[in-house]
Design a protein around this motif. Structure first.
Motif, short mmCIF file in Angstrom:
data_model
loop_
_atom_site.label_atom_id
_atom_site.label_comp_id
_atom_site.label_asym_id
_atom_site.label_seq_id
_atom_site.Cartn_x
_atom_site.Cartn_y
_atom_site.Cartn_z
N UNK A 91 -15.99 11.74 -1.58
CA UNK A 91 -15.60 11.13 -0.46
C UNK A 91 -14.07 10.06 -0.90
N UNK A 92 -12.94 10.95 -0.13
CA UNK A 92 -11.59 10.67 -0.96
C UNK A 92 -10.78 9.12 -0.14
N UNK A 93 -10.41 8.38 -0.51
CA UNK A 93 -9.20 7.10 -0.06
C UNK A 93 -8.95 7.14 -0.19
N UNK A 94 -7.39 6.45 0.05
CA UNK A 94 -5.90 6.90 -0.21
C UNK A 94 -5.38 5.40 -1.03
N UNK A 95 -5.06 5.56 -2.41
CA UNK A 95 -4.94 4.72 -3.06
C UNK A 95 -3.57 3.77 -1.92
N UNK A 96 -4.18 2.33 -2.49
CA UNK A 96 -2.99 0.84 -2.40
C UNK A 96 -2.33 0.07 -4.09
N UNK A 97 -1.03 1.06 -3.74
CA UNK A 97 0.04 0.24 -4.67
C UNK A 97 -0.20 -0.82 -5.33
N UNK A 98 -0.24 -1.92 -6.16
CA UNK A 98 -0.09 -2.94 -6.63
C UNK A 98 1.23 -3.82 -5.89
N UNK A 99 0.81 -4.69 -4.79
CA UNK A 99 1.96 -5.52 -3.77
C UNK A 99 2.12 -4.84 -2.48
N UNK A 100 1.64 -3.59 -2.66
CA UNK A 100 1.83 -3.12 -1.20
C UNK A 100 0.69 -3.77 0.15
N UNK A 101 1.99 -4.13 0.79
CA UNK A 101 0.48 -3.98 1.78
C UNK A 101 0.10 -3.95 3.08
N UNK A 102 -0.86 -2.73 2.69
CA UNK A 102 -1.49 -1.37 3.13
C UNK A 102 -3.12 -2.20 3.27
#
Ligand SMILES: CC(=O)N[C@H]1[C@H]([C@H](O)[C@H](O)CO)O[C@](OP(=O)(O)OC[C@H]2O[C@@H](n3ccc(N)nc3=O)[C@H](O)[C@@H]2O)(C(=O)O)C[C@@H]1O
Length: 417
Positions: free
Chosen positions: A149-160
């Motif tokens: 199962x793949x999940x999208x990456x959330x970069x540091x500081x991104x409000x997602x």
């Protein structure tokens, strides 16, 4: 993406070359491409599979390194000495393949086999060659099925928030209810010249070849190495002949058990030097039920009895092969059950006959060519110990393939009920 179809001149008559890229530099493991994996240089695993597939008109290793060239030739490959420009950390496989094609105009199709996937089997290569030559594909590459199962990456500081990529969290699939997804596994890339010259390894009339998960190994970082070692022992390709347990090791004395040097005193007494590690190796072999016998073409009986090794030995052997044949007959062994460690021209026939053969690193060239395994240690400096380890690895392989056979036959019996 379309690499531009190149469906001309690629039938069964077209020259299909296997090409293994093996540069000397490597980001993680030094000289990774020839580092021993389960006793065989990494590149040797795929070269053996390529040779036994019998579908290639030529088999090549492209390298910039003398040692790799030597190993490639021992496995029967031809060597393309590549330029430094395509041997950098930053050089791509495509650049190295294009350079190879520039020098080899006879080649129509390249099967780039990556040494970093050592569990490849000839049967895979035969099927891919058919896809190219009979079914007319311009390019075929290997993939493996994964249930991840793949999940999208959330970069540091991104409000997602992370998002599921290939699953519904409200209805998570069980493994058996989901076919999974196909991932490129880096085992091989076959492509026609025209496609490669346009800058593609994948394109035109293109297909994937799905490999069995247990054959799909991609050595990328150091920690993959022990895992890959276990994997090849269980699922790797070990040659055409079925494996047999080794029951006898015959070891040449001068140059294998000793370093070959003989010191002679004024009263004609001789002294030789041996390594205690080799004595440990002999003891371990005996404990595992493998007989160890020694052989020499010289009369070294006095020295030998002083060494007190407790092994049957034949000295003054004018024809080592005859002695070996006699021992093999007396013990009722097949050649597959006999292993031989030699270093000289007089050992060549024995090395060729024995099911498992090895030489110390400083053996003469003809002996090296006849042997299946070249130790890293020199004669008299741990070569016997090292070869013993190699034999133990084979025994593990024999055991695991026996277990596999038992599991398969019991699964078959259950299905038959
Ligand atoms: C065809 C291709 O693009 N191969 C690349 C593969 C491929 O994408 C993955 O294996 C897929 O899982 O990835 C790389 O794979 P890697 O760097 O491990 O290289 C794979 C094998 O090819 C040799 N090689 C590579 C490039 C080059 N110019 N000369 C070479 O001799 C290496 O020594 C090694 O034996 C990567 O990690 O970046 C780089 C490789 O170039």
């Amino acid at each position: 993406m379309d690499g531009g179809a190149a469906a001309d001149g690629g039938g069964p008559g077209a020259h299909l070359a296997a090409l293994v890229l093996a540069r000397g530099g490597s980001k993680g493991i030094p000289l990774k491409n020839i580092k021993l994996l389960a006793g065989v240089p990494l590149v040797g695993w795929v070269l053996r599979a390529a040779a036994d597939a019998g579908v290639f008109h030529s088999i090549w290793v492209s390298t910039d390194h003398d040692e790799i060239e030597k190993v490639a030739k021992q496995f029967g490959a031809q060597v393309h000495r590549r330029s430094p420009e395509v041997s950098q950390d930053s050089s791509t496989s495509l650049e190295a393949i294009r350079e190879f094609l520039n020098h080899h105009h006879e080649v129509d199709i390249v099967g780039n086999i990556q040494a970093t996937s050592p569990c490849l089997h000839p049967s895979d290569l035969i099927k891919v060659a058919d896809m190219i030559q009979k079914e007319g594909f311009d390019s075929v590459f290997s993939v493996v099925r994964r249930h991840q199962f793949r999940w999208s990456e959330v970069k540091k500081g991104e409000n997602k928030m992370t998002e599921p990529q290939n699953l519904n969290p409200a209805k998570r699939y069980r493994r058996q209810d989901w076919p999974g997804e196909l991932y490129e596994n880096g085992s091989f890339y076959f492509a026609r010249r025209q496609l490669i010259e346009k800058g593609y390894l994948q394109g035109g009339k293109m297909a994937y070849y799905e490999m069995r998960a247990e054959h799909s190994v991609d050595i990328d970082i150091d920690i993959d190495w022990p895992i890959a070692e276990q994997r090849v022992l269980s699922f790797g390709y070990f040659g055409k002949e079925p494996l047999k347990e080794v029951k006898l090791l015959v070891c040449s004395i001068d140059g294998c058990l000793t370093n070959g040097r003989i010191y002679v005193s004024e009263d004609r007494k001789e002294m030789v030097c041996y390594d205690y590690r080799d004595i440990v190796g002999i003891d371990l072999l005996k404990k595992r039920g493998i007989q160890v016998r020694l052989i020499s073409d010289r009369d070294c009986s006095k020295t030998l009895s002083a060494m007190q090794l407790g092994c049957i030995a034949k000295v003054s052997a004018t024809n080592k092969l005859e002695v070996l044949e006699e021992w093999q007959r007396d013990m009722g062994l097949s050649w597959k059950e006999v292993s031989y460690l030699g270093n000289e021209e007089s050992d060549v026939e024995c090395l060729k006959k024995a099911g498992m053969s090895g030489v110390p690193a400083d053996a003469c060239v003809v002996a090296q060519k006849a042997a299946g395994y070249i130790c890293k240690s020199n004669g008299g400096c741990g070569a016997v110990r090292e070869f013993a380890e190699h034999i133990f690895l084979l025994l593990e392989k024999v055991n695991s393939s026996r277990k596999q056979m038992e599991e398969m036959s019991s699964a078959g019996e259950k299905m038959g009920k």
